[in-house]
Design an enzyme around this catalytic site. Structure first.
Site, short mmCIF file in Angstrom:
data_model
loop_
_atom_site.label_atom_id
_atom_site.label_comp_id
_atom_site.label_asym_id
_atom_site.label_seq_id
_atom_site.Cartn_x
_atom_site.Cartn_y
_atom_site.Cartn_z
N HIS A 1 0.82 -1.21 0.00
CA HIS A 1 0.00 0.00 0.00
C HIS A 1 0.86 1.27 0.00
CE1 HIS A 1 -3.74 2.21 0.99
NE2 HIS A 1 -2.91 3.02 1.62
N HIS B 1 -10.38 2.71 -1.37
CA HIS B 1 -10.60 2.30 0.01
C HIS B 1 -11.43 1.01 -0.02
CE1 HIS B 1 -10.49 4.15 4.26
NE2 HIS B 1 -9.27 3.99 3.81
N HIS C 1 -10.72 -2.44 0.77
CA HIS C 1 -10.76 -3.40 1.87
C HIS C 1 -11.61 -2.91 3.04
CE1 HIS C 1 -7.70 -5.47 -0.38
NE2 HIS C 1 -7.50 -6.37 0.56
N ASP D 1 -0.60 14.55 5.24
CA ASP D 1 -1.74 13.84 5.78
C ASP D 1 -1.24 12.70 6.66
OD1 ASP D 1 -3.94 12.10 6.02
OD2 ASP D 1 -3.46 11.23 4.07
#
Lengths: 261, 786
Positions: free
Chosen positions: B62, B125, B127, B309
């Site tokens: 990821h 998004h 999963h 972020d």
């Protein structure tokens, strides 16, 4: 002297920029201030002629739409607001701002400001948030600043989940009989029709005012249609013949200029 | 005593290493575990749980994209990094001066006009949404907003592309642990609605698709467009700058989200990984946005030197990334918590939402803290950037992590994978032409993939901020399907930002052609309303790349992206991949999604007053079709509706496609175009029907006039899904001027609009197909009349 408008920002306000733009286009000086600066007295409501609470999800609308903001108005800003109203100055609440004014007991305020809540804005009949353009007719009422617009049909969007205006029959009768109902949802030709009521509001009520006509609130968003290119079908319209909602803001600013500034 | 565990890896056998990877949910391979072992052997100690987790997050698929950056052996040779060899390469070769920040930061940034720039990011998004549709989709939206805020931009548009299993999927066929698609869809839509609406970001662009392949693994692509003054862009933390954690508090929600996202789902996922799904609170993020915008603008320079972020990997990833090349020290006991009792590694890894990390020069800290205080937004100094090139983390003064940043970012062994690919055999099937094509068209219009999504769109606020000039729904009744949306982001300029998407998993059997097709679709949607100077974002959702065929298909799609980007002159500015979208059943079998490539196109229009919408405007105007119609019905809605298999997946004539797109833009700029609609799912027939009922007008066309190759059947002309085609309503009297623009290209007048409400089609041999447009509209609107 130029008309001065204060636009309130709280955590969760999200229509502030376009509301600033609308009042500026209407010729007002505009300040956008956070509620904390009013509570801490670094911003004085007395310095303004128009006080506008724009749309959004104030404090997340936890406890119900506008409820926490209503408490803030009632318990943290009561005195400056009472003074502001008593001087005949104008308060406008749009969408979440309207919800807060109703829940604070400022609209319709039949028994005086902040006395008790006399109506509410309940969950839409459809049970869901709705984004839809609606026709809104301005009525002839005790709201003097907007009387020049009586019978005008505006086109603007509603964007809310809790916008169904309801009140007990005794209150509703007073609102109807004594000219408190400033805006109604209508069909494109100006007739009251259930089909064109986006949320199931009683008597197609979109907005109301107080007894003195200087506090006014509405669920739909006039600030979203101050130029023709936000009209959802502008690519089909004759480009010159489009009535937009800037006139609404101009009427408020002009009234303030004549009577208050 | 710090609550930190030491994990003995130095003396572990291979088997024990893999046990450790499994027990701590690190999702690391043996090679990677051995690299870790070697590192700790070299420094003479064992890692703490904080360190091991930090490495696992940083090295996860990821965060690191090891497949896309790895070495891939194919039958045609070795590919050294898919990203470098294709995606980045296209952008490098196109070298557009208006591409300001490309693949370097949280979002891609392109110039708009003067100092104004546009930041764009699209994320997946998938999963979390499978486990918790409402929370997963909502925090996906919140997360991508923060990516855009994280480059210093204000979000002005939310994009959502969703894929679910069929809504009528039988309950008894649902594998254990899988929610029904209907429940997933309702939850995901509500999550996106509540986050976007409350943040005050209009959701106005996207798509929703249904396919059996998504029953176990729904897809949620969440995107965001933001606007910023580019002179306020800064991403240079300096040694000595304070590390400020701002926004929401840290809790146990969202632990190991990124390693969770780097594996397959199983019936146990909910039990094991429920804490990997974060809990969102949009108002917290709105306060954060307000405070950050003030910190950006209130003084002559931003009060921060860098901002990012705090998303996947939590602080470990946010601080680690910022500390790259310098170093950082963090005291975890300073982090404000939602509740007591978190272990140090949990604080360090938590992906609790609505948090950002800022690097703040010491002289600015008081100003920054005052602003955050006024906005009711919590901000805390938790450490300082250093020049040690080490990531040092303390808990109550005790060191719990001390890693060499060089090792953390460069120590990962490159993965080597094998990819196989055999092009599928394609052949157009032979079958007799059905009688009632209008009835089939009606069925196609009510197919959930084509049908009106008004039920969803109206729940999303697309008016907030009052910038939306072309809305998701257009036409005489404000409910026709727009090809793209246009925002007018600046008060003092008519310039518009045009955003559109292209995605079509029905073509996934031929991933190269699928990539060409979806780039073409995204570009032609953009062009159809007047967009040009287009930048692209690529988002791959794929299965397990450790399987050769799956990876081979991915490689094919990436090659298609490169070829299409070059041909359309449209650079990639950002992208993301989500792999392992599979479901492992207890019996060991697996279900994979169809490889799904989403292309998001971001263009501009110099004057929004020139924009064109897809609804027919007036009776009596000539109707043109631009582009060739071929016998390309593989993966078409026509074949799936009548139950025919096979067919040829549409390709793109890359040379002509670009010329056609340029011609459409020129014709729009010159004012010749009254309406324009692209032909995509359902082909010419669906496009005509949509333009008719959106404009409240009829149309009469002759199929014999359609410029076509190898096609001699009414049904195939009507329903072929060939790319690069537009239905254009031309201003009366401008036919010659319009045709001149397309000299040498397929462009044919096929009929005209009519004042009635009939759609009339003359077949090749004189047969007339006819139906009322309101019948079509009813069919189109009936599917999601929930």
């Amino acid at each position: 002297m130029k008309v001065r408008t204060l636009i309130l920002r709280v955590p969760g306000t999200n229509c502030d920029q376009e509301t600033v733009e609308a009042f500026e286009e209407a010729g007002s000086h505009v300040d956008l201030k956070h509620i904390n600066s009013l509570i801490r007295d670094s911003t004085r409501l007395d310095d303004y002629h128009i006080f506008c609470i724009p749309g959004g999800f104030s404090y997340g609308d936890d406890l119900g739409a506008g409820k926490i903001l209503a408490c803030q108005l009632k318990y943290r800003l009561r005195r400056p607001i009472e003074r502001f109203i008593s001087e005949g100055k104008i308060i406008l609440g749009i969408c979440n701002g309207f919800q807060a004014l109703v829940k604070a007991g400022l609209l319709p305020g039949l028994n005086g400001a902040f006395n008790r809540q006399e109506a509410t804005l309940a969950l839409n009949e459809g049970g869901l948030f709705v984004d839809r353009w609606v026709y809104v007719r301005c009525e002839e009422t005790r709201c003097k600043p907007l009387n020049s617009l009586a019978k005008t049909i505006f086109y603007m969007p509603v964007n809310h989940a809790e916008g169904r205006f309801i009140a007990p029959p005794s209150i509703l009768d007073v609102l109807e009989d004594d000219g408190y109902i400033v805006f109604r949802y209508v069909d494109p030709y100006g007739s009251i029709s259930r089909e064109w009521n986006p949320n199931g509001s009683m008597n197609n009520i979109a907005g109301i005012c107080n007894m003195d006509g200087n506090i006014v609130g509405l669920m739909p968003h006039p600030e979203k249609h101050i130029h023709q290119y936000t009209h959802p079908s502008w690519t089909r319209l004759d480009r010159m013949s489009n009535v937009n909602c800037l006139r609404l803001f101009k009427a408020l600013v002009d009234y303030a200029y004549t009577h208050l500034a | 005593m710090a609550r930190v565990g030491i994990i003995p890896v130095r003396d572990a056998t291979d088997r024990e290493l893999m046990d450790i990877s499994g027990r701590y949910m690190l999702s690391l391979s043996l090679d990677e575990m051995k690299a870790i072992q070697a590192y700790f052997r070299s420094i003479g100690r064992d890692p703490t749980d904080v360190e091991l987790n930090t490495i696992a997050q940083t090295w996860s698929e990821h965060c690191y994209h090891k497949t896309f950056k790895g070495i891939i052996e194919t039958e045609d040779g070795v590919i050294d990094s898919l990203l470098e060899s294709y995606i980045f390469k296209a952008s490098r070769e196109l070298a557009k001066p208006w591409c300001l920040v490309v693949f370097e930061d949280n979002a891609g940034i392109i110039g708009l006009e003067r100092d104004w720039a546009i930041a764009v990011k699209v994320e997946t998004h998938n999963h979390p949404t499978a486990l918790d549709p409402y929370g997963g989709a909502g925090t996906g939206t919140g997360g991508v907003f923060r990516d855009v805020i994280g480059v210093g931009a204000r979000p002005i548009l939310s994009i959502d592309v969703l894929f679910f299993g069929p809504l009528d999927y039988p309950y008894e066929l649902l594998p254990q642990g899988v929610m029904h698609p209907r429940r997933v869809m309702r939850g995901a839509v509500a999550g996106i609605r509540d986050y976007g609406n409350k943040m005050g970001v209009p959701t106005a662009c996207g798509a929703i698709g249904f396919d059996e392949g998504y029953v176990c693994n729904p897809l949620v692509y969440a995107g965001c467009v933001g606007i910023m003054p580019f002179s306020r862009y800064t991403r240079k933390p300096k040694p000595g700058d304070l590390i400020v954690l701002a926004g929401g508090r840290t809790g146990r929600d969202g632990l190991r989200g990124v390693t969770f996202a780097s594996t397959e789902l199983t019936p146990d996922s909910e039990r094991v990984s429920a804490v990997s799904v974060q809990i969102g609170n949009p108002i917290e993020e709105k306060k954060l946005l307000d405070a950050i915008m003030r910190s950006r603008d209130e003084y002559s320079e931003p009060l921060y030197s860098a901002i990012t972020d705090c998303g996947g990997g939590g602080l470990s990833s946010a601080v680690g990334e910022m500390a790259r090349g310098i170093g950082a020290e963090v005291e975890l006991s300073l982090v404000p918590l939602k509740y007591r009792g978190l272990e140090p590694w949990e604080i360090w890894l938590s992906e609790s939402q609505e948090r950002m990390v800022l690097a703040v020069p010491e002289e600015n800290i008081d100003r920054l803290m005052r602003i955050f205080g006024e906005e009711d937004c919590e901000a805390t100094v938790i450490g300082r950037f250093t020049s040690t090139r080490r990531l040092k983390v303390y808990y109550d003064g005790e060191v719990v992590c001390d890693l060499d940043l060089e090792f953390l970012f460069k120590g990962i062994p490159r993965v080597r994978r094998k990819a196989y690919w055999k092009p599928p055999h394609e052949e157009d099937p032979d079958f007799p032409m059905p009688e009632d094509l209008m009835d089939i068209l009606k069925h196609m219009l009510s197919d959930p993939n084509i049908a009106s999504k008004e039920w969803v769109i109206r729940q999303y606020d697309h008016e907030v901020q009052a910038r939306m000039v072309v809305k998701p729904m257009v036409g005489i009744h404000g409910d026709g399907p727009s090809d793209a949306c246009i925002l007018k982001p600046l008060r003092d300029s008519w310039i518009g930002v045009v955003v559109s998407c292209g995605v079509n998993p029905k073509y996934s059997s031929h991933p190269y052609k699928m990539a060409l097709s979806v780039v073409d679709e995204s570009v032609r949607n953009n062009v159809a309303v007047g967009g040009r100077r287009i930048a692209l974002l690529d988002n791959f959702s794929w299965g397990n790349p450790e399987r050769g065929e799956t990876l081979g298909a991915l490689v094919e799609a990436v090659k298609g992206c490169y070829d299409a980007a070059k041909a359309f002159d449209t650079p990639f500015i950002s992208g993301k991949d989500s792999l392992y979208n599979e479901y492992r059943l207890p019996d060991g079998s697996y279900r994979s999604i169809p490889g799904t490539l989403l292309i998001t196109a971001v263009g501009i229009i110099p004057d929004v007053r020139r924009a064109v919408t897809m609804d027919f405007k007036e009776p009596g105007n000539p109707i043109y079709i631009v582009g060739n119609t071929r016998c390309e019905l593989g993966g078409s809605y026509y074949y799936s509706t009548i139950g025919v298999r096979g067919g040829i997946i549409p390709s793109v004539d890359l040379k002509n496609a670009k010329l056609i797109m340029d011609g459409i833009v020129e014709a729009i700029d010159l004012g010749y175009v009254k309406s324009c609609h692209d032909c995509s799912e359902g082909g010419l027939a669906v496009a005509l029907a949509e333009s008719c009922f959106s404009g409240g007008l009829g149309v009469e066309v002759w199929l014999s006039e359609v410029s076509r190759l190898d096609l001699a059947r009414d049904d195939k002309i009507l329903f072929s899904e060939s790319n690069s085609r537009f239905i254009v309503e031309v201003r009366r009297g401008r036919e010659d001027d319009f045709e001149k623009i397309f000299y040498g290209l397929p462009c044919r007048k096929i009929g005209y609009t009519t004042s009635g409400s009939r759609l009339v089609i003359h077949g090749l041999d004189g047969k007339i197909y006819e139906e009322d447009i309101w019948v079509f509209k009813k069919a189109w609107k009936s599917t999601f009349n929930w």
